[in-house]
Design an enzyme around this catalytic site. Sequence first.
Site, short mmCIF file in Angstrom:
data_model
loop_
_atom_site.label_atom_id
_atom_site.label_comp_id
_atom_site.label_asym_id
_atom_site.label_seq_id
_atom_site.Cartn_x
_atom_site.Cartn_y
_atom_site.Cartn_z
N ASP A 103 -6.45 -6.57 -1.69
CA ASP A 103 -5.05 -6.82 -2.06
C ASP A 103 -4.93 -7.83 -3.19
O ASP A 103 -3.92 -7.86 -3.90
CB ASP A 103 -4.26 -7.27 -0.84
CG ASP A 103 -3.96 -6.10 0.11
OD1 ASP A 103 -3.58 -6.36 1.26
OD2 ASP A 103 -4.12 -4.92 -0.32
N HIS B 161 0.81 -1.22 0.00
CA HIS B 161 0.00 0.00 0.00
C HIS B 161 0.85 1.28 0.00
O HIS B 161 1.96 1.31 0.54
CB HIS B 161 -0.88 0.04 1.24
CG HIS B 161 -1.80 -1.14 1.34
ND1 HIS B 161 -2.43 -1.50 2.49
CD2 HIS B 161 -2.18 -2.07 0.42
CE1 HIS B 161 -3.16 -2.58 2.28
NE2 HIS B 161 -3.03 -2.95 1.03
N TYR C 246 2.20 1.17 13.37
CA TYR C 246 2.58 2.00 12.24
C TYR C 246 2.49 3.47 12.66
O TYR C 246 1.41 3.91 13.08
CB TYR C 246 1.62 1.88 11.05
CG TYR C 246 1.12 0.52 10.68
CD1 TYR C 246 0.37 -0.27 11.54
CD2 TYR C 246 1.35 0.04 9.39
CE1 TYR C 246 -0.13 -1.50 11.14
CE2 TYR C 246 0.85 -1.20 8.99
CZ TYR C 246 0.11 -1.95 9.88
OH TYR C 246 -0.40 -3.17 9.48
C1 LIG Z 1 -4.82 2.58 7.02
C2 LIG Z 1 -6.19 2.78 7.58
C3 LIG Z 1 -7.21 1.91 7.29
N1 LIG Z 1 -8.45 2.16 7.80
C4 LIG Z 1 -9.53 1.23 7.54
C5 LIG Z 1 -9.77 0.91 6.09
C6 LIG Z 1 -10.26 -0.51 6.13
O1 LIG Z 1 -11.66 -0.51 6.33
C7 LIG Z 1 -9.60 -1.10 7.37
C8 LIG Z 1 -8.42 -1.96 7.05
O2 LIG Z 1 -7.65 -1.24 6.10
P1 LIG Z 1 -6.71 -2.04 5.14
O3 LIG Z 1 -7.40 -3.28 4.67
O4 LIG Z 1 -6.14 -1.09 4.14
O5 LIG Z 1 -5.56 -2.45 6.15
P2 LIG Z 1 -4.30 -3.32 5.79
O6 LIG Z 1 -4.51 -4.09 4.56
O7 LIG Z 1 -3.97 -4.02 7.04
O8 LIG Z 1 -3.19 -2.22 5.50
C9 LIG Z 1 -2.23 -2.00 6.48
O9 LIG Z 1 -1.10 -2.73 6.18
C10 LIG Z 1 -0.40 -2.27 5.03
C11 LIG Z 1 0.82 -3.12 4.89
C12 LIG Z 1 -0.09 -0.82 5.12
O10 LIG Z 1 1.02 -0.35 4.82
C13 LIG Z 1 -1.20 0.03 5.51
O11 LIG Z 1 -0.72 1.33 5.93
C14 LIG Z 1 -2.01 -0.52 6.62
O12 LIG Z 1 -3.24 0.11 6.66
O13 LIG Z 1 -9.16 0.01 8.14
C15 LIG Z 1 -8.71 3.25 8.60
O14 LIG Z 1 -9.84 3.44 9.05
N2 LIG Z 1 -7.70 4.10 8.89
C16 LIG Z 1 -6.45 3.91 8.41
O15 LIG Z 1 -5.55 4.71 8.70
#
Ligand SMILES: Cc1cn([C@H]2C[C@H](O)[C@@H](COP(=O)(O)OP(=O)(O)O[C@H]3O[C@H](C)C(=O)[C@H](O)[C@H]3O)O2)c(=O)[nH]c1=O
Length: 183
Positions: free
Chosen positions: A168, A62, A132
């Site tokens: 992803d 990301h 993070y």
């Molecule tokens: C980043 C973020 C996400 N969200 C919400 C959006 C989705 O509904 C949920 C999970 O988000 P996401 O699927 O994008 O999360 P990951 O796939 O674990 O991504 C994470 O891991 C990868 C490796 C990264 O580098 C990202 O910065 C980090 O967010 O949290 C929020 O509400 N606030 C936030 O700041």
Amino acid sequence: MNIRQTKISGVVIVESAVFKDHRGAFSRLYCEQELNEVIGARRIVQINHSHTNSKGAVRGMHFQHPPYAEMKLIRCLKGRVWDVAVDLRADSSTFLQWHAEELSAANHKMMVIPEGCAHGFQVLESESELLYLHTAFYQPSAETGIRHDDPRLAITWPLPVADLSARDQKHALITPDFSGISL
Ligand SMILES: Cc1cn([C@H]2C[C@H](O)[C@@H](COP(=O)(O)OP(=O)(O)O[C@H]3O[C@H](C)C(=O)[C@H](O)[C@H]3O)O2)c(=O)[nH]c1=O
């Protein structure tokens, strides 16, 4: 805090001193003064925490587009992960190259990923947790991703990849005409 450079400019590994005694261990996670050469005038504006259940799970890759591009500082609080940064910067001599580092609760290492780089990780032990530190606010409209298995990147993952999110799984492959992110 010892700062180790990598082949990718701005991707550095911060190694903290660990003070152990009969009670356990203590280490510094962040210090504006000691990390000034890395952080500069940036501010930490958001801190996130993830918990990943299954060994082999991959989250990423990301990044946020400008003007919401962010520096991320990643520290493993529990378990062990293979943390990966991919250089997507148009003007970088390491464009499309990647660096990986094993971060664990035991080694207290932190990986710093600058603006214009994508971030992802694979969990090497079940029930791993990451912290993070972000220098920009989460902006869904500016956040996107690239494939962990993009042949143009050829990222090495230590374990068979498991547990990708639906999002992803659907990131686009990097096209031949992709010239990178201009910051
Ligand atoms: C980043 C973020 C996400 N969200 C919400 C959006 C989705 O509904 C949920 C999970 O988000 P996401 O699927 O994008 O999360 P990951 O796939 O674990 O991504 C994470 O891991 C990868 C490796 C990264 O580098 C990202 O910065 C980090 O967010 O949290 C929020 O509400 N606030 C936030 O700041």
